[in-house]
Design a protein around this motif. Structure first.
Motif, short mmCIF file in Angstrom:
data_model
loop_
_atom_site.label_atom_id
_atom_site.label_comp_id
_atom_site.label_asym_id
_atom_site.label_seq_id
_atom_site.Cartn_x
_atom_site.Cartn_y
_atom_site.Cartn_z
N ALA A 68 36.87 36.29 32.22
CA ALA A 68 37.46 36.84 32.69
C ALA A 68 37.14 38.06 33.35
O ALA A 68 37.41 38.26 34.62
N ILE A 69 35.40 38.05 33.16
CA ILE A 69 34.36 39.06 34.09
C ILE A 69 34.21 38.36 35.82
O ILE A 69 34.23 39.12 36.73
N ALA A 70 34.19 37.24 35.09
CA ALA A 70 33.88 36.35 36.57
C ALA A 70 34.29 36.04 37.28
O ALA A 70 33.73 35.42 38.69
N PHE A 71 35.79 36.06 37.00
CA PHE A 71 37.06 35.77 38.06
C PHE A 71 37.33 36.08 39.33
O PHE A 71 36.94 35.82 40.21
N LEU A 72 37.04 37.52 39.39
CA LEU A 72 37.23 38.75 40.53
C LEU A 72 35.76 38.17 41.29
O LEU A 72 36.06 37.93 42.48
N PRO A 73 34.64 39.16 41.10
CA PRO A 73 33.38 38.71 41.59
C PRO A 73 33.18 37.10 42.60
O PRO A 73 33.04 37.23 43.23
N GLN A 108 41.15 28.51 53.83
CA GLN A 108 41.58 29.06 52.58
C GLN A 108 41.57 28.27 51.41
O GLN A 108 41.21 28.08 49.86
N ILE A 109 41.17 26.35 52.05
CA ILE A 109 40.96 25.43 50.97
C ILE A 109 40.07 25.72 49.87
O ILE A 109 40.28 25.38 48.84
N PRO A 110 39.22 25.90 50.54
CA PRO A 110 37.73 25.86 49.28
C PRO A 110 38.12 26.62 48.18
O PRO A 110 38.11 26.98 47.34
N VAL A 111 38.46 28.07 48.82
CA VAL A 111 39.06 29.75 48.05
C VAL A 111 40.32 29.37 47.10
O VAL A 111 39.99 29.54 46.16
N VAL A 112 40.82 28.70 47.44
CA VAL A 112 41.84 28.24 46.58
C VAL A 112 41.71 27.22 45.28
O VAL A 112 42.36 27.06 44.17
N ALA A 113 40.98 26.30 46.03
CA ALA A 113 40.92 25.67 44.67
C ALA A 113 39.44 25.97 43.73
O ALA A 113 39.98 25.86 42.76
N VAL A 114 38.49 27.01 44.36
CA VAL A 114 37.56 27.71 42.98
C VAL A 114 38.30 28.64 42.32
O VAL A 114 38.33 28.24 40.91
N MET A 115 39.62 28.95 42.92
CA MET A 115 40.23 29.44 42.26
C MET A 115 41.21 29.30 40.96
O MET A 115 40.99 30.05 39.87
N LEU A 116 41.65 27.44 41.47
CA LEU A 116 42.65 27.20 40.04
C LEU A 116 41.73 26.16 39.69
O LEU A 116 41.94 26.91 38.41
N VAL A 117 40.09 26.50 40.13
CA VAL A 117 39.29 25.83 38.45
C VAL A 117 39.17 27.33 38.16
O VAL A 117 38.75 26.66 36.51
N LEU A 118 38.81 28.09 38.11
CA LEU A 118 38.44 29.17 37.50
C LEU A 118 39.39 29.54 36.28
O LEU A 118 39.88 30.07 35.49
N MET A 119 40.60 29.66 37.26
CA MET A 119 42.35 29.44 35.94
C MET A 119 42.67 29.11 35.02
O MET A 119 42.70 29.07 33.87
N MET A 120 41.93 27.28 34.86
CA MET A 120 41.78 25.98 34.06
C MET A 120 41.04 27.05 33.56
O MET A 120 41.58 26.08 32.03
N THR A 121 39.87 26.88 33.73
CA THR A 121 39.28 27.30 32.20
C THR A 121 39.15 28.72 31.52
O THR A 121 38.68 28.37 30.61
N MET A 122 39.80 29.34 32.34
CA MET A 122 40.58 30.65 31.31
C MET A 122 41.38 29.77 30.51
O MET A 122 41.32 30.84 29.31
#
Length: 111
Positions: free
Chosen positions: A23-28, A44-58
């Motif tokens: 949760a702490i790592a999500f925003l930075p 925006q494709i790489p940003v969306v991909a990284v955020m989707l991976v982070l959301m899945m790990t959360m």
């Protein structure tokens, strides 16, 4: 064996720490991804991909946390049917306090 060294509660603390760090790592990570994407003109494709991976790990971390079982009764610590209690101080089934000694509990050695 003291409650601080009890493996069941150490497992719960490990699961909570994993959830908190994600949760702490999500925003930075998202902010750095946006800045690098704009700086390198990647779109925006790489940003969306990284955020989707982070959301899945959360989501996986939250599911893993919900699978923790009470050392005393062996039932799920945070779930009671369809109800989910976030960070309860006691087991929702048997009332076992968090970090209480579990010597002699029937499910103390259960993963």
């Amino acid at each position: 064996m003291s409650a601080l060294l009890d493996p069941a509660w150490a497992d719960l603390r490990r699961r909570l720490r994993c959830r908190d760090w994600l949760a702490i790592a999500f925003l930075p990570v998202g902010a750095v991804g946006i800045v690098l994407s704009d700086y390198l003109s990647l779109g925006q494709i790489p940003v969306v991909a990284v955020m989707l991976v982070l959301m899945m790990t959360m989501a996986i971390s939250a599911w893993h946390l919900l699978q923790f079982r009470c050392p005393r009764c062996g039932d799920f610590w945070q779930r009671d049917g369809l109800a989910i209690y976030f960070s309860p101080a006691v087991c929702v089934h048997c009332g076992q306090p968090r970090d209480a000694p579990t010597q002699g509990a029937p499910h103390a050695s259960r993963p």
